[in-house]
Design a protein around this motif. Sequence first.
Motif, mmCIF file in Angstrom:
data_model
loop_
_atom_site.group_PDB
_atom_site.id
_atom_site.type_symbol
_atom_site.label_atom_id
_atom_site.label_comp_id
_atom_site.label_asym_id
_atom_site.label_seq_id
_atom_site.Cartn_x
_atom_site.Cartn_y
_atom_site.Cartn_z
ATOM 1 N N ALA A 24 -1.085 2.802 0.792
ATOM 2 C CA ALA A 24 0.304 2.680 1.259
ATOM 3 C C ALA A 24 1.011 4.032 1.208
ATOM 4 C CB ALA A 24 1.053 1.634 0.434
ATOM 5 N N ASP A 25 0.754 4.816 0.164
ATOM 6 C CA ASP A 25 1.383 6.137 0.063
ATOM 7 C C ASP A 25 0.943 7.057 1.190
ATOM 8 O OD1 ASP A 25 2.776 5.417 -2.203
ATOM 9 O OD2 ASP A 25 1.358 6.349 -3.593
ATOM 10 N N ASP A 34 8.713 3.728 5.161
ATOM 11 C CA ASP A 34 8.930 2.413 4.553
ATOM 12 C C ASP A 34 7.667 1.571 4.705
ATOM 13 O OD1 ASP A 34 9.878 0.052 3.488
ATOM 14 O OD2 ASP A 34 11.573 -0.140 4.858
ATOM 15 N N THR A 35 6.665 1.922 3.899
ATOM 16 C CA THR A 35 5.371 1.229 3.895
ATOM 17 C C THR A 35 5.133 0.659 2.506
ATOM 18 O OG1 THR A 35 4.440 2.691 5.587
ATOM 19 C CG2 THR A 35 2.874 1.523 4.180
ATOM 20 N N GLN A 36 4.751 -0.619 2.456
ATOM 21 C CA GLN A 36 4.472 -1.279 1.177
ATOM 22 C C GLN A 36 3.255 -2.169 1.340
ATOM 23 O OE1 GLN A 36 7.953 -3.459 -0.007
ATOM 24 N NE2 GLN A 36 9.312 -1.729 0.343
#
Length: 148
Positions: A24-25, A34-36
């Motif tokens: 995700a990072d 905005d990634t989770q």
Amino acid sequence: MVDILHRIGIQSSPDEVYAALTSADRLAGWWTTDTQGVGKDAGGVLKFRFGNAGGFDMKVLELNPDNRVLWEVVDGPEEWIATHVDWQLSQADGYTIVLFKHEGWKEPVEFMHHCSTRWATFLMSMKSLLETGEGAPYPHEVEVSNWT
């Protein structure tokens, strides 16, 4: 059914490209800040958000380290639901070759044209991240056009 297809060569190892597709990072470094979620396990879900434009949830269907990542769109715009995003990796002449496919579109609507161009800009962002250390994820990407 119709597909979006792209090919890009990245001067980086398949392992680093694979990490850019499963962490995700790292995804936040080239696609959207905005990634989770969990991209390192089959069955995990990654959530990508693009401000007021909404976003997409991708279920991880297949992981083959340094070779393939396959997602299914489980939430997002109607045209994307149940489509698949397929990343195939190989090596050639010092590059990791990424064969990208967003497959399963029902028809080539105008939104598909827009998405194809956006995918291309984000693939170039991934290339930049891996080759220079700096990507151009949303909201810092090259502006193509707005979509409402």
